[in-house]
Enzyme design. Structure first.
Site, mmCIF file in Angstrom:
data_model
loop_
_atom_site.group_PDB
_atom_site.id
_atom_site.type_symbol
_atom_site.label_atom_id
_atom_site.label_comp_id
_atom_site.label_asym_id
_atom_site.label_seq_id
_atom_site.Cartn_x
_atom_site.Cartn_y
_atom_site.Cartn_z
ATOM 1 N N SER A 138 0.842 -1.193 0.000
ATOM 2 C CA SER A 138 0.000 0.000 0.000
ATOM 3 C C SER A 138 0.875 1.240 0.000
ATOM 4 C CB SER A 138 -0.908 0.022 1.233
ATOM 5 O OG SER A 138 -1.547 1.276 1.370
ATOM 6 N N TYR A 180 -1.442 -0.861 10.270
ATOM 7 C CA TYR A 180 -1.624 -1.115 8.842
ATOM 8 C C TYR A 180 -0.351 -0.765 8.070
ATOM 9 C CZ TYR A 180 -3.739 -0.973 4.185
ATOM 10 O OH TYR A 180 -4.041 -1.194 2.858
#
Length: 258
Positions: free
Chosen positions: A148, A161
Site C-alpha cells: 500500500s 496497517y
C-alpha cells in the site's frame, strides 16, 4: 518472443487471495483473459460463487474458488494443499487479502494487533511458503504482494496497517534474492487511493475528496488501474523485475507540501 507472447499466460495457474471483490476480482479476471486458470479465495461463499461466475464469463479457462479465512493458519494450509493438487502447482500467487483497523498507539489492543498482523503479513509468508516448491520444480514463478502507499507515508492511527504493508516490501526483497536463481520473482504493488469497499467504508466525504485532490491525476483510482502492474509482474514481461515495488498511487506521494 513477441510482445503479445510476453503476456500470454495460457496454461498457467494463478491463485488470488481476497478475490471475491475489488482489486482481487479485477486482477483475477485479467489473468484469466490472458489464458490463465485461476482460483480465488475469500471468506464468504456466496460472494465467491458470484465472482467466479463473473471472472469465467465468456472465457474457456478453469476458474475455481475456495472459501478460506486467511487469518486462520489451518485453513490457509489446507486451502494451499487443495489448490496445488487441483492445478498441479501454482505459477502466480497474488497475496491481495488484507484488512485495516485503525487504532492510535496507546489504544492498540493485542487482539487487533494479532489479527491484522496475521492477515496482512504472516498469511502472505505462509501461503508463499506453500507454493514455492511447485514453482521451483517448474523453474518459473511469480509472487506478488499487495502492499500500500501507506507503507511509505502514513497517518495517525494507521501504525499497524502501515507497519504490516511496509513489512511486505522488506520480505519481498529478501525472498527475491533467495528465489531468483529458481526463476521466481517476488515483488510488491503499492496501490494509492483505490475506490474499493475498505477505504470507502473508513473515510468520510471530506476525506475522500482530499485524497483525490492530493493525487496528481485528481481522482481516486479504479480497480482496473491495478491490472497493468499485476500483469507485468505476473508474466514473462516482468521476468527481469524482482525485489522491487511498483507504486500505483496516481502521484499521491510525489507532492512534498501544499
Amino acid at each position: 518472443m513477441s510482445v503479445k507472447s510476453l503476456f500470454d499466460l495460457t496454461g498457467r495457474a494463478v491463485l488470488v487471495t481476497g478475490g471475491s471483490k475489488g482489486i482481487g476480482k479485477t486482477v483475477a479476471r485479467a489473468f484469466a483473459e490472458c489464458g490463465a486458470n485461476v482460483c480465488i479465495t475469500a471468506r464468504h461463499q456466496d460472494e465467491l460463487e458470484a465472482a467466479a461466475d463473473e471472472i469465467a464469463q465468456g472465457l474457456s479457462v478453469q476458474v475455481e474458488y475456495r472459501v478460506c479465512d486467511m487469518g486462520d493458519r489451518q485453513e490457509v494450509g489446507a486451502m494451499a494443499v487443495d489448490v496445488l493438487q487441483t492445478f498441479g502447482g501454482i505459477d502466480v500467487l497474488v497475496n491481495n487479502a488484507g484488512t485495516n483497523k485503525p487504532q492510535i498507539l496507546t489504544e492498540t489492543t493485542d487482539e487487533v494487533w494479532d489479527e491484522v498482523l496475521e492477515l496482512n503479513f504472516t498469511a502472505c509468508m505462509r501461503l508463499a511458503r506453500h507454493v514455492v516448491p511447485s514453482m521451483k520444480e517448474k523453474g518459473w514463478g511469480r509472487i506478488i504482494h499487495l502492499s500500500s502507499v501507506m507503507a511509505m507515508a502514513s497517518n495517525p492511527g494507521r501504525g499497524l496497517y502501515s507497519g504490516t504493508k511496509a513489512a511486505l516490501i522488506g520480505m519481498a526483497r529478501a525472498h527475491a534474492l533467495e528465489l531468483g536463481p529458481y526463476g521466481i520473482t517476488v515483488n510488491c504493488i503499492c496501490p494509492g487511493p483505490i475506490a474499493t469497499d475498505l477505504p470507502m467504508s473508513l473515510l468520510n466525504d471530506e476525506q475522500k475528496k482530499r485524497f483525490a485532490e492530493r493525487t496528481a491525476v485528481k481522482r481516486w483510482g479504479e480497480t482496473i488501474d491495478m491490472v497493468g502492474p499485476a500483469l507485468l509482474l505476473g508474466s514473462d514481461a516482468g521476468a527481469y523485475i524482482t525485489g522491487t515495488t511498483i507504486l500505483a498511487d496516481g502521484g499521491l506521494i510525489c507532492r512534498t507540501f501544499d
